[in-house]
Scaffold this active site. Structure first.
Site, PDB file in Angstrom:
ATOM      1  N   SER A  40     -11.439  -3.222   1.739  1.00 41.71           N
ATOM      2  CA  SER A  40     -12.339  -2.390   2.603  1.00 41.71           C
ATOM      3  C   SER A  40     -14.075  -3.444   1.958  1.00 41.71           C
ATOM      4  O   SER A  40     -14.105  -4.181   1.404  1.00 41.71           O
ATOM      5  CB  SER A  40     -12.759  -1.227   2.592  1.00 41.71           C
ATOM      6  OG  SER A  40     -13.496  -0.686   0.992  1.00 41.71           O
ATOM      7  N   SER A  65       2.914  -3.218   7.990  1.00 39.29           N
ATOM      8  CA  SER A  65       3.007  -3.818   8.846  1.00 39.29           C
ATOM      9  C   SER A  65       4.260  -4.686   9.481  1.00 39.29           C
ATOM     10  O   SER A  65       4.766  -5.289   7.868  1.00 39.29           O
ATOM     11  CB  SER A  65       2.066  -5.290   8.408  1.00 39.29           C
ATOM     12  OG  SER A  65       0.848  -4.429   8.939  1.00 39.29           O
ATOM     13  N   GLU A  86      -4.186 -18.477   1.207  1.00 36.64           N
ATOM     14  CA  GLU A  86      -4.936 -18.992   2.646  1.00 36.64           C
ATOM     15  C   GLU A  86      -6.655 -18.233   2.034  1.00 36.64           C
ATOM     16  O   GLU A  86      -6.399 -17.131   2.806  1.00 36.64           O
ATOM     17  CB  GLU A  86      -4.626 -17.826   3.036  1.00 36.64           C
ATOM     18  CG  GLU A  86      -2.691 -18.541   4.110  1.00 36.64           C
ATOM     19  CD  GLU A  86      -2.982 -20.442   3.588  1.00 36.64           C
ATOM     20  OE1 GLU A  86      -4.769 -20.718   5.032  1.00 36.64           O
ATOM     21  OE2 GLU A  86      -1.967 -20.656   3.759  1.00 36.64           O
ATOM     22  N   SER A 117       1.458  -1.225   0.017  1.00 34.64           N
ATOM     23  CA  SER A 117      -0.224  -0.176   0.288  1.00 34.64           C
ATOM     24  C   SER A 117       0.540   1.282  -0.487  1.00 34.64           C
ATOM     25  O   SER A 117       2.046   1.399   0.336  1.00 34.64           O
ATOM     26  CB  SER A 117      -0.953   0.187   1.164  1.00 34.64           C
ATOM     27  OG  SER A 117      -2.398  -0.711   0.911  1.00 34.64           O
TER      28      SER A 117
END
Length: 401
Positions: free
Chosen positions: A386, A162, A245, A130
């Site tokens: 989202s 992250s 996944e 992002s």
């Protein structure tokens, strides 16, 4: 339909449960139980090494690279027991995200270099996808890599990165060709996080955590051989990564575990002489959430069993994400309601501490971390795509709208 597991699968579940009961250090289980902030790198490393020594370091990898060869159902049972034991859900950025891409598309040299230290817990990874103006519309990313001899020179900015504060390596989507349509001009690049020109700036999230970061890349020079696969194929590799996944986006194991915590808190909370769990109003709320979590579980099991479905598989994944992320908020909100005034307690943060230990001892064991968990769960319907994006995917792929 069968609503129970085969005896051999139940025996496997008990084997996993016994392992965690005997070998998961109590201090790690306590910190993972609180779960309000990203654990320290040493905690992650200790837990990963514990699993790796048992042969369970990366159950979803191919056996030749250290995987277990378990069926999808056994992986499901393992994850349930891991969460129930308050274990750590691995190092997602490395084991679950970049590793499958390296196994499928990386060179043999890249696999030999990066996979062994990853599964052993010796090197951690971060995901650089992002950007400030490229979140849901990731194809519009602007971070650029230009080939200069045997090096890529990278300039740009990433956000919501992250684990960048603890990672030795990052996998980045970068634009390497400005002459083709956006998706075709993106490449997949592996970058050492201590390379000159990289600046990591923490973003303090609503609950006080520092897991998310901004990453600035200024004339960062990366060896040419760190490009994964072919130039311009980064978009394809990124989609492969996100599809590996399919049931993870349901947050099933989190929701089941946190629902049990809500139940435990409600048993301990006394309202006018009666346990909260026995009051009709709260019991109804708990039952409604429990029914929806159970429905989510059976939806996941249907996917794991590869049940035929007339709908597009990506639409099914988006539906799981919609339900699972909304349930994260409902389950954690239920915990706060059960906590009552305890939920107003804000924990102080010491250097290198998740919470101040002396403060935690003054309160019931179920209090620390619950408010912070509920706060960060507000983002669950945004990250990973989202709610609005997921509904658009379902509308297009399932119903042709």
């Amino acid at each position: 339909m069968r609503f129970d597991f085969a005896p051999e699968d139940e025996a496997f579940r008990l084997e996993v449960r016994s392992f965690f009961q005997e070998h998961l250090p109590k201090d790690l289980a306590r910190r993972f139980h609180i779960g309000a902030h990203p654990p320290e790198r040493d905690d992650v490393r200790r837990f990963q090494k514990l699993l790796h020594e048992r042969g369970w370091g990366a159950p979803h990898w191919p056996v030749e690279w250290g995987g277990t060869g378990w069926s999808p159902l056994r992986k499901h049972l393992f994850m349930e027991e891991l969460y129930n034991a308050d274990g750590l859900d691995f190092s997602w950025q490395g084991l679950h995200m970049v590793a499958p891409v390296l196994i499928a598309f990386g060179s043999e040299a890249q696999r030999q270099r990066f996979l062994p230290p990853m599964i052993a817990g010796d090197e951690f990874w971060t995901q650089g996808f992002s950007e400030p103006n490229a979140g849901s519309d990731l194809a519009s990313l602007r971070t650029q890599a230009v080939l200069d001899g045997d090096e890529w020179v990278v300039n740009g900015q990433k956000i919501w990165t992250s684990d960048a504060q603890m990672a030795e390596w990052g996998f980045f989507l970068v634009r390497t060709d400005l002459t083709v349509k956006p998706q075709r001009g993106i490449s997949f690049l592996l970058v050492r996080m201590d390379t000159p020109g990289i600046t990591v700036r923490p973003i303090v999230s609503i609950e006080g955590g520092t897991e998310l970061n901004e990453v600035f890349l200024d004339d960062v020079r990366v060896p040419r051989e760190n490009l994964v696969g072919e130039p311009g194929m980064g978009w394809t590799y990124a989609k492969y990564l996100l599809e590996k996944e399919r049931t993870a986006s349901a947050f099933l194991y989190f929701n089941k575990r946190e629902l049990e915590k809500a139940r435990d808190i409600a048993r301990e909370s006394i309202v006018r002489g009666t346990p909260l769990i026995d009051t009709p109003e709260f019991a109804r709320k708990l039952a409604r959430v429990e029914v929806d979590v159970l429905a989510l579980e059976y939806s996941v099991l249907r996917v794991l069993s590869q049940e035929s479905n007339r709908h597009n598989a990506d639409a099914v994944v988006s539906a799981l994400k919609l339900r699972g992320s909304a349930l994260q908020q409902r389950v954690t909100d239920l915990q706060l309601e059960a906590l009552g005034l305890h939920a107003l307690r804000q924990w102080e943060h010491g250097e290198g501490e998740t919470i101040a230990a002396d403060e935690a001892r003054r309160w019931p064991a179920f209090v620390p971390g619950r408010t912070a968990q509920a706060l960060i769960a507000r983002a669950s319907t945004i990250y990973g795509g989202s709610q609005e994006i997921q509904k658009n995917i379902i509308a297009k792929l399932a119903f042709g709208l």
